[in-house]
Design a protein around this motif. Structure first.
Motif, PDB file in Angstrom:
ATOM      1  N   ASN A   1      19.050   5.597  -5.034  1.00  0.00           N
ATOM      2  CA  ASN A   1      17.973   5.483  -4.050  1.00  0.00           C
ATOM      3  C   ASN A   1      17.142   4.222  -4.276  1.00  0.00           C
ATOM      4  OD1 ASN A   1      16.648   6.476  -1.757  1.00  0.00           O
ATOM      5  ND2 ASN A   1      15.069   7.485  -2.984  1.00  0.00           N
ATOM      6  N   THR A   2      16.943   3.846  -5.538  1.00  0.00           N
ATOM      7  CA  THR A   2      16.182   2.633  -5.848  1.00  0.00           C
ATOM      8  C   THR A   2      16.893   1.401  -5.299  1.00  0.00           C
ATOM      9  OG1 THR A   2      15.341   3.686  -7.870  1.00  0.00           O
ATOM     10  CG2 THR A   2      15.157   1.289  -7.719  1.00  0.00           C
ATOM     11  N   ALA A   3      18.194   1.317  -5.520  1.00  0.00           N
ATOM     12  CA  ALA A   3      18.965   0.171  -5.017  1.00  0.00           C
ATOM     13  C   ALA A   3      18.993   0.155  -3.500  1.00  0.00           C
ATOM     14  CB  ALA A   3      20.387   0.225  -5.576  1.00  0.00           C
ATOM     15  N   ARG A   4      19.106   1.315  -2.879  1.00  0.00           N
ATOM     16  CA  ARG A   4      19.130   1.371  -1.409  1.00  0.00           C
ATOM     17  C   ARG A   4      17.822   0.853  -0.821  1.00  0.00           C
ATOM     18  NH1 ARG A   4      19.566   6.527  -0.808  1.00  0.00           N
ATOM     19  NH2 ARG A   4      21.841   6.564  -0.984  1.00  0.00           N
ATOM     20  N   MET A   5      16.701   1.283  -1.402  1.00  0.00           N
ATOM     21  CA  MET A   5      15.404   0.795  -0.915  1.00  0.00           C
ATOM     22  C   MET A   5      15.304  -0.719  -1.042  1.00  0.00           C
ATOM     23  SD  MET A   5      12.625   3.546  -2.322  1.00  0.00           S
ATOM     24  CE  MET A   5      11.267   2.606  -1.651  1.00  0.00           C
ATOM     25  N   HIS A   6      15.775  -1.242  -2.171  1.00  0.00           N
ATOM     26  CA  HIS A   6      15.702  -2.682  -2.407  1.00  0.00           C
ATOM     27  C   HIS A   6      16.546  -3.455  -1.394  1.00  0.00           C
ATOM     28  CE1 HIS A   6      15.846  -6.553  -4.405  1.00  0.00           C
ATOM     29  NE2 HIS A   6      17.163  -6.458  -4.532  1.00  0.00           N
ATOM     30  N   HIS A   7      17.760  -3.049  -1.209  1.00  0.00           N
ATOM     31  CA  HIS A   7      18.662  -3.808  -0.344  1.00  0.00           C
ATOM     32  C   HIS A   7      18.303  -3.661   1.135  1.00  0.00           C
ATOM     33  CE1 HIS A   7      21.122  -5.207  -3.581  1.00  0.00           C
ATOM     34  NE2 HIS A   7      21.349  -3.987  -4.015  1.00  0.00           N
ATOM     35  N   ARG A   8      17.672  -2.561   1.493  1.00  0.00           N
ATOM     36  CA  ARG A   8      17.223  -2.382   2.876  1.00  0.00           C
ATOM     37  C   ARG A   8      15.778  -2.856   3.068  1.00  0.00           C
ATOM     38  NH1 ARG A   8      19.612   3.669   4.414  1.00  0.00           N
ATOM     39  NH2 ARG A   8      21.832   3.115   4.204  1.00  0.00           N
ATOM     40  N   ASP A   9      15.152  -3.270   1.950  1.00  0.00           N
ATOM     41  CA  ASP A   9      13.764  -3.744   1.976  1.00  0.00           C
ATOM     42  C   ASP A   9      12.853  -2.732   2.655  1.00  0.00           C
ATOM     43  OD1 ASP A   9      11.846  -5.544   1.200  1.00  0.00           O
ATOM     44  OD2 ASP A   9      11.945  -6.696   3.065  1.00  0.00           O
ATOM     45  N   LYS A  10      12.943  -1.477   2.192  1.00  0.00           N
ATOM     46  CA  LYS A  10      12.166  -0.406   2.801  1.00  0.00           C
ATOM     47  C   LYS A  10      11.168   0.185   1.807  1.00  0.00           C
ATOM     48  CE  LYS A  10      15.221   0.980   6.550  1.00  0.00           C
ATOM     49  NZ  LYS A  10      15.897   2.105   7.227  1.00  0.00           N
ATOM     50  N   VAL A  11      10.322  -0.658   1.249  1.00  0.00           N
ATOM     51  CA  VAL A  11       9.235  -0.174   0.392  1.00  0.00           C
ATOM     52  C   VAL A  11       8.014  -0.055   1.295  1.00  0.00           C
ATOM     53  CG1 VAL A  11       7.939  -0.529  -1.732  1.00  0.00           C
ATOM     54  CG2 VAL A  11      10.283  -1.401  -1.543  1.00  0.00           C
ATOM     55  N   ARG A  12       7.823   1.109   1.846  1.00  0.00           N
ATOM     56  CA  ARG A  12       6.820   1.292   2.895  1.00  0.00           C
ATOM     57  C   ARG A  12       5.444   1.634   2.351  1.00  0.00           C
ATOM     58  NH1 ARG A  12      10.800   4.754   6.928  1.00  0.00           N
ATOM     59  NH2 ARG A  12      12.077   2.977   7.596  1.00  0.00           N
ATOM     60  N   ARG A  13       5.386   2.074   1.109  1.00  0.00           N
ATOM     61  CA  ARG A  13       4.095   2.416   0.498  1.00  0.00           C
ATOM     62  C   ARG A  13       3.970   1.695  -0.835  1.00  0.00           C
ATOM     63  NH1 ARG A  13       5.676   7.208   3.008  1.00  0.00           N
ATOM     64  NH2 ARG A  13       4.123   8.055   4.461  1.00  0.00           N
ATOM     65  N   ARG A  14       2.722   1.516  -1.265  1.00  0.00           N
ATOM     66  CA  ARG A  14       2.444   0.824  -2.527  1.00  0.00           C
ATOM     67  C   ARG A  14       1.337   1.539  -3.277  1.00  0.00           C
ATOM     68  NH1 ARG A  14       5.831  -3.647  -3.925  1.00  0.00           N
ATOM     69  NH2 ARG A  14       6.669  -4.474  -1.984  1.00  0.00           N
ATOM     70  N   LEU A  15       1.489   1.607  -4.593  1.00  0.00           N
ATOM     71  CA  LEU A  15       0.369   2.025  -5.430  1.00  0.00           C
ATOM     72  C   LEU A  15      -0.596   0.857  -5.535  1.00  0.00           C
ATOM     73  CD1 LEU A  15       1.770   4.002  -8.491  1.00  0.00           C
ATOM     74  CD2 LEU A  15       0.361   4.880  -6.628  1.00  0.00           C
ATOM     75  N   VAL A  16      -1.856   1.088  -5.217  1.00  0.00           N
ATOM     76  CA  VAL A  16      -2.858   0.028  -5.244  1.00  0.00           C
ATOM     77  C   VAL A  16      -4.137   0.536  -5.890  1.00  0.00           C
ATOM     78  CG1 VAL A  16      -1.984  -1.240  -3.237  1.00  0.00           C
ATOM     79  CG2 VAL A  16      -3.593   0.663  -2.896  1.00  0.00           C
ATOM     80  N   VAL A  17      -4.972  -0.392  -6.290  1.00  0.00           N
ATOM     81  CA  VAL A  17      -6.287  -0.099  -6.857  1.00  0.00           C
ATOM     82  C   VAL A  17      -7.321  -0.338  -5.769  1.00  0.00           C
ATOM     83  CG1 VAL A  17      -7.979  -0.745  -8.613  1.00  0.00           C
ATOM     84  CG2 VAL A  17      -5.524  -0.754  -9.159  1.00  0.00           C
ATOM     85  N   ALA A  18      -8.249   0.605  -5.597  1.00  0.00           N
ATOM     86  CA  ALA A  18      -9.263   0.512  -4.547  1.00  0.00           C
ATOM     87  C   ALA A  18     -10.552   1.175  -5.029  1.00  0.00           C
ATOM     88  CB  ALA A  18      -8.769   1.194  -3.265  1.00  0.00           C
ATOM     89  N   PRO A  19     -11.683   0.907  -4.354  1.00  0.00           N
ATOM     90  CA  PRO A  19     -12.913   1.634  -4.678  1.00  0.00           C
ATOM     91  C   PRO A  19     -12.703   3.136  -4.504  1.00  0.00           C
ATOM     92  CG  PRO A  19     -13.381  -0.251  -3.272  1.00  0.00           C
ATOM     93  CD  PRO A  19     -11.893  -0.112  -3.302  1.00  0.00           C
TER      94      PRO A  19
END
Length: 245
Positions: A179-197
Motif C-alpha cells: 500500500n505504501t508503494a502504491r500511494m507513492h507511485h500514484r502520488d495519492k498522499v491526500r492527508r498530512r500530519l501537521v503541527v498547528a495551534p
C-alpha cells in the motif's frame, strides 16, 4: 563532566539492541527503510495496511543494530519484533548502557537523519536530560511517536515519511510495503500530519502540547488551515512556507 557541560540526553528515548544471526536481514523484511544501506536512518514498523505502529531511528553498532525508540514503547516494540523473529537466533534486549543525545549544534556529531535542521543526534552513556527538544522539532513541523502518529491509525506516507527520508522505494518487500508503494507511485498522499495551534474541537487531533500551545493533527493536504508549513513540507505539497492560513 562538570556543571558547565550542556545537558543533551533525551530522557524519553531508549534503545533496543538486536544481536545475533543476520540482524540486518531480519529487519530488512520488517522496516520501511533499507537496512542494507547506510545508517542511521528514520524508519517505521507498519501494519500490513501500511499504517504506522511505531517509528524509530536505526543505528549500527558493530554487527549489532540499536533501535532508538520511545521509552514508553520499548517493551511493546520488543514484543512485536519477537513475534516476527520466530526461531531466528536473534536476541532482542534493552540497552541501558547507552542513551540517545541531542543538541541543536554539536561539532563532529551525526545530524538527525530526518532533517538537518533538527540538529545533531548521537549515542553515548547516560547523562543529564536535555530540555527544548520537543519545542524544536514541533517548530520544524516534525511529528514522531505513538502520541503524534497514532498506532495503526496513520498511513506512513501521511506521516511525511517520504519527505523525511523514512522509506525506501527500491528495497524488497516489508510489512505494509504494497500500500505504501502504491500511494507513492500514484502520488495519492491526500492527508498530512501537521503541527498547528491547539484546537480542542479538531476531530483529527492526535496529540497536544499545552505548554507550547500546539497540537499534531491529520489534515487534508489541500486544506491545512492554520498549520505550520515548514520549507520541507511546502516543497512537497507545492505551497509557500509559513502558516497555511
Amino acid at each position: 563532566m562538570d556543571d558547565t557541560t550542556p545537558a543533551t540526553m533525551l530522557a524519553d528515548r531508549a534503545l533496543l539492541r538486536l544481536s545475533g544471526e543476520d540482524v540486518r536481514g531480519f529487519l530488512q523484511g520488517l522496516l520501511t527503510n533499507d537496512v542494507a544501506g547506510a545508517l542511521p536512518f528514520w524508519s517505521g514498523l507498519l501494519t500490513p495496511q501500511g499504517k504506522a505502529l511505531f517509528d524509530m531511528i536505526v543505528w549500527a553498532n558493530g554487527e549489532d543494530i540499536l533501535l532508538d525508540v520511545e521509552r514508553e514503547q520499548r517493551d511493546a516494540i520488543a514484543r512485536r519484533l519477537t513475534m516476527y523473529r520466530l526461531r531466528r537466533a536473534i536476541t532482542i534486549a534493552p540497552e541501558d548502557g547507552v542513551a540517545v543525545h541531542w543538541a541543536r549544534d554539536a561539532v563532529g556529531q551525526t545530524q538527525d537523519p530526518r532533517l538537518p535542521a533538527l540538529g545533531a543526534r548521537w549515542l553515548a552513556p547516560p547523562a543529564p536530560a536535555a530540555t527544548g527538544w520537543h519545542a524544536h522539532r514541533l517548530s520544524l513541523g516534525i511529528a514522531e511517536g505513538v502520541a503524534d502518529l497514532g498506532s495503526g491509525e496513520t498511513l506512513w506516507l501521511e506521516a511525511n515519511a517520504r519527505e523525511l527520508h523514512g522509506v525506501s522505494f527500491t528495497k524488497g518487500c516489508y510489512v505494509g510495503q504494497e500500500n505504501t508503494a502504491r500511494m507513492h507511485h500514484r502520488d495519492k498522499v491526500r492527508r498530512r500530519l501537521v503541527v498547528a495551534p491547539i484546537d480542542e474541537s479538531d476531530p483529527r487531533k492526535r496529540s497536544t502540547y499545552p505548554d507550547l500551545g500546539l497540537m499534531v493533527t491529520l489534515r487534508r493536504a489541500d486544506a491545512l488551515g492554520d498549520a505550520r508549513i515548514p520549507e520541507w513540507l511546502a516543497e512537497a505539497i507545492g505551497t509557500e512556507a509559513g502558516d497555511a492560513s
